[in-house]
Design an enzyme around this catalytic site. Sequence first.
Site, PDB file in Angstrom:
ATOM      1  N   ASP A 157      13.620  50.727  18.415  1.00  0.00           N
ATOM      2  CA  ASP A 157      12.517  50.236  17.575  1.00  0.00           C
ATOM      3  C   ASP A 157      13.083  49.312  16.507  1.00  0.00           C
ATOM      4  O   ASP A 157      13.339  49.725  15.367  1.00  0.00           O
ATOM      5  CB  ASP A 157      11.770  51.417  16.948  1.00  0.00           C
ATOM      6  CG  ASP A 157      11.040  52.241  18.013  1.00  0.00           C
ATOM      7  OD1 ASP A 157      10.531  51.639  18.981  1.00  0.00           O
ATOM      8  OD2 ASP A 157      10.999  53.477  17.886  1.00  0.00           O
ATOM      9  N   LYS A 189      14.725  52.648  25.412  1.00  0.00           N
ATOM     10  CA  LYS A 189      13.271  52.433  25.484  1.00  0.00           C
ATOM     11  C   LYS A 189      12.893  51.186  24.694  1.00  0.00           C
ATOM     12  O   LYS A 189      13.314  51.011  23.551  1.00  0.00           O
ATOM     13  CB  LYS A 189      12.545  53.648  24.902  1.00  0.00           C
ATOM     14  CG  LYS A 189      11.030  53.509  24.905  1.00  0.00           C
ATOM     15  CD  LYS A 189      10.354  54.799  24.452  1.00  0.00           C
ATOM     16  CE  LYS A 189      10.112  54.876  22.980  1.00  0.00           C
ATOM     17  NZ  LYS A 189       9.109  53.942  22.454  1.00  0.00           N
ATOM     18  N   ASP A 238       7.903  50.991  27.475  1.00  0.00           N
ATOM     19  CA  ASP A 238       6.870  51.854  26.884  1.00  0.00           C
ATOM     20  C   ASP A 238       5.724  50.991  26.355  1.00  0.00           C
ATOM     21  O   ASP A 238       5.575  50.809  25.154  1.00  0.00           O
ATOM     22  CB  ASP A 238       7.533  52.668  25.764  1.00  0.00           C
ATOM     23  CG  ASP A 238       6.580  53.601  25.036  1.00  0.00           C
ATOM     24  OD1 ASP A 238       5.531  53.938  25.601  1.00  0.00           O
ATOM     25  OD2 ASP A 238       6.906  53.989  23.892  1.00  0.00           O
ATOM     26  N   LYS A 242       2.447  51.495  27.498  1.00  0.00           N
ATOM     27  CA  LYS A 242       1.231  52.339  27.500  1.00  0.00           C
ATOM     28  C   LYS A 242      -0.010  51.555  27.942  1.00  0.00           C
ATOM     29  O   LYS A 242      -0.972  51.395  27.189  1.00  0.00           O
ATOM     30  CB  LYS A 242       0.984  52.939  26.107  1.00  0.00           C
ATOM     31  CG  LYS A 242       2.131  53.776  25.545  1.00  0.00           C
ATOM     32  CD  LYS A 242       1.751  54.409  24.207  1.00  0.00           C
ATOM     33  CE  LYS A 242       2.858  55.233  23.598  1.00  0.00           C
ATOM     34  NZ  LYS A 242       3.953  54.434  23.012  1.00  0.00           N
ATOM     35  N   ASP A 302      -6.365  49.883  30.728  1.00  0.00           N
ATOM     36  CA  ASP A 302      -7.249  48.751  31.032  1.00  0.00           C
ATOM     37  C   ASP A 302      -8.005  49.068  32.319  1.00  0.00           C
ATOM     38  O   ASP A 302      -7.941  50.208  32.800  1.00  0.00           O
ATOM     39  CB  ASP A 302      -6.376  47.479  31.179  1.00  0.00           C
ATOM     40  CG  ASP A 302      -7.093  46.236  30.673  1.00  0.00           C
ATOM     41  OD1 ASP A 302      -8.241  46.011  31.110  1.00  0.00           O
ATOM     42  OD2 ASP A 302      -6.519  45.505  29.862  1.00  0.00           O
ATOM     43  N   ILE A 303      -8.685  48.080  32.878  1.00  0.00           N
ATOM     44  CA  ILE A 303      -9.370  48.315  34.147  1.00  0.00           C
ATOM     45  C   ILE A 303      -8.313  48.514  35.244  1.00  0.00           C
ATOM     46  O   ILE A 303      -7.176  48.042  35.101  1.00  0.00           O
ATOM     47  CB  ILE A 303     -10.338  47.160  34.499  1.00  0.00           C
ATOM     48  CG1 ILE A 303      -9.590  45.832  34.591  1.00  0.00           C
ATOM     49  CG2 ILE A 303     -11.483  47.086  33.491  1.00  0.00           C
ATOM     50  CD1 ILE A 303     -10.432  44.688  35.147  1.00  0.00           C
ATOM     51  N   THR A 361      -6.054  45.612  36.510  1.00  0.00           N
ATOM     52  CA  THR A 361      -5.116  45.109  35.497  1.00  0.00           C
ATOM     53  C   THR A 361      -3.964  46.083  35.277  1.00  0.00           C
ATOM     54  O   THR A 361      -2.803  45.671  35.162  1.00  0.00           O
ATOM     55  CB  THR A 361      -5.873  44.854  34.166  1.00  0.00           C
ATOM     56  OG1 THR A 361      -6.923  43.935  34.439  1.00  0.00           O
ATOM     57  CG2 THR A 361      -4.961  44.288  33.105  1.00  0.00           C
ATOM     58  N   THR A 405       1.039  61.779  20.058  1.00  0.00           N
ATOM     59  CA  THR A 405       1.440  62.913  19.207  1.00  0.00           C
ATOM     60  C   THR A 405       1.034  62.690  17.759  1.00  0.00           C
ATOM     61  O   THR A 405       1.007  63.620  16.961  1.00  0.00           O
ATOM     62  CB  THR A 405       2.966  63.174  19.286  1.00  0.00           C
ATOM     63  OG1 THR A 405       3.627  61.925  19.125  1.00  0.00           O
ATOM     64  CG2 THR A 405       3.355  63.772  20.610  1.00  0.00           C
ATOM     65  N   ARG A 414      14.297  66.004  16.792  1.00  0.00           N
ATOM     66  CA  ARG A 414      15.140  65.840  15.604  1.00  0.00           C
ATOM     67  C   ARG A 414      16.317  66.804  15.649  1.00  0.00           C
ATOM     68  O   ARG A 414      16.114  68.023  15.604  1.00  0.00           O
ATOM     69  CB  ARG A 414      14.329  66.118  14.319  1.00  0.00           C
ATOM     70  CG  ARG A 414      13.296  65.045  13.996  1.00  0.00           C
ATOM     71  CD  ARG A 414      13.993  63.760  13.574  1.00  0.00           C
ATOM     72  NE  ARG A 414      13.076  62.656  13.314  1.00  0.00           N
ATOM     73  CZ  ARG A 414      12.661  61.768  14.214  1.00  0.00           C
ATOM     74  NH1 ARG A 414      13.070  61.841  15.463  1.00  0.00           N
ATOM     75  NH2 ARG A 414      11.870  60.787  13.868  1.00  0.00           N
ATOM     76  N   ARG A 453      15.104  57.029  15.418  1.00  0.00           N
ATOM     77  CA  ARG A 453      15.829  56.935  14.146  1.00  0.00           C
ATOM     78  C   ARG A 453      17.011  57.879  13.957  1.00  0.00           C
ATOM     79  O   ARG A 453      17.994  57.468  13.339  1.00  0.00           O
ATOM     80  CB  ARG A 453      14.821  57.047  12.992  1.00  0.00           C
ATOM     81  CG  ARG A 453      13.933  55.811  12.902  1.00  0.00           C
ATOM     82  CD  ARG A 453      12.652  56.074  12.150  1.00  0.00           C
ATOM     83  NE  ARG A 453      11.779  56.974  12.882  1.00  0.00           N
ATOM     84  CZ  ARG A 453      10.590  57.386  12.470  1.00  0.00           C
ATOM     85  NH1 ARG A 453      10.128  56.969  11.305  1.00  0.00           N
ATOM     86  NH2 ARG A 453       9.854  58.182  13.209  1.00  0.00           N
TER      87      ARG A 453
HETATM   88  O1  C5P Z   1      12.392  57.398  15.507  1.00  0.00           O
HETATM   89  P1  C5P Z   1      11.726  58.422  16.368  1.00  0.00           P
HETATM   90  O2  C5P Z   1      12.694  59.382  17.035  1.00  0.00           O
HETATM   91  O3  C5P Z   1      10.587  59.135  15.669  1.00  0.00           O
HETATM   92  O4  C5P Z   1      11.101  57.544  17.546  1.00  0.00           O
HETATM   93  C1  C5P Z   1      10.250  58.104  18.514  1.00  0.00           C
HETATM   94  C2  C5P Z   1       9.808  57.052  19.476  1.00  0.00           C
HETATM   95  O5  C5P Z   1       8.897  57.635  20.385  1.00  0.00           O
HETATM   96  C3  C5P Z   1       9.083  55.850  18.855  1.00  0.00           C
HETATM   97  O6  C5P Z   1       9.419  54.712  19.651  1.00  0.00           O
HETATM   98  C4  C5P Z   1       7.631  56.199  19.007  1.00  0.00           C
HETATM   99  O7  C5P Z   1       6.807  55.065  19.108  1.00  0.00           O
HETATM  100  C5  C5P Z   1       7.657  56.933  20.349  1.00  0.00           C
HETATM  101  N1  C5P Z   1       6.544  57.821  20.598  1.00  0.00           N
HETATM  102  C6  C5P Z   1       6.198  58.882  19.749  1.00  0.00           C
HETATM  103  N2  C5P Z   1       5.119  59.667  20.066  1.00  0.00           N
HETATM  104  C7  C5P Z   1       4.426  59.436  21.188  1.00  0.00           C
HETATM  105  C8  C5P Z   1       4.787  58.395  22.049  1.00  0.00           C
HETATM  106  C9  C5P Z   1       5.857  57.603  21.716  1.00  0.00           C
HETATM  107  O8  C5P Z   1       6.862  59.107  18.745  1.00  0.00           O
HETATM  108  N3  C5P Z   1       3.429  60.219  21.525  1.00  0.00           N
END
Ligand code: C5P
Length: 232
Positions: free
Chosen positions: A11, A33, A60, A62, A65-66, A69, A119, A180, A210
């Site tokens: 990210d 990703k 990723d 996500k 759409d129809i 597509t 989430t 985490r 992160r």
């Molecule tokens: O930095 P962190 O570990 O929170 O990053 C989690 C990654 O997972 C981010 O790219 C976030 O957009 C993605 N993500 C998420 N929850 C979801 C789907 C994707 O945190 N339901």
Amino acid sequence: MTQSPVIVALDFATPEAALDMAAQLDPALCRVKVGKELFTRGGPGMVEALHNQGFDLFLDLKFHDIPNTVARACTAAADLGVWMVNVHASTGRSAMTQAAEALAQFAQRPLLTAVTVLTSFSQQELSEVSPGEVLAERVSRLASLAKDCGLDGVVCSPHEASDLSQSLGSDFALVTPGVRPEGTAAGDQTRIMTPAQAMAAGSTYLVVGRPITQAPDPVAALNQINLTLGVA
Ligand code: C5P
């Protein structure tokens, strides 16, 4: 192909920053990703550059759409050679089925997964868009629908992994963000688990951003996670 379940979320605001991070990582020890921000900035060239570095890549985007597509967008992702692509399960049966059928034409196809409920969504937010619906029931229903449509798995919270792995079986991949390692900042993630807890709960792949990318030593942070999971 790596034995590690870790998918590092790249990210970053610029392709240069993402590629700098990827250059520090070993494709034998993780996957990567690419999400909407980075793909919108870096495009297919970004995907190609990461493939050239040797990474399996989860695109990723996500799709929602129809059916035509969604299926064609998944085909475009397969043409890029990505390892995994995803759609929203709420895009519906026709779109998911057509996407799965489109990918089945490829000798080496990407895994196709579906987001059940983001989430970040709370019960209150869900009630605003779908009055009367219980979040956990929606997750379970959409995950079953995705499996029924021939998808390879879903993206879900590690807190949902245990129930889903029991009801849908271990062949159905559970891709879980909200991970985490012990002692790292939760940031904006609320329902978190450590990597080992998430794997024990039934996760197949762990999306970690992160805690690795913002660590003082990203390589050491990744190695430490792999170590706790018994992956060399
Ligand atoms: O930095 P962190 O570990 O929170 O990053 C989690 C990654 O997972 C981010 O790219 C976030 O957009 C993605 N993500 C998420 N929850 C979801 C789907 C994707 O945190 N339901």
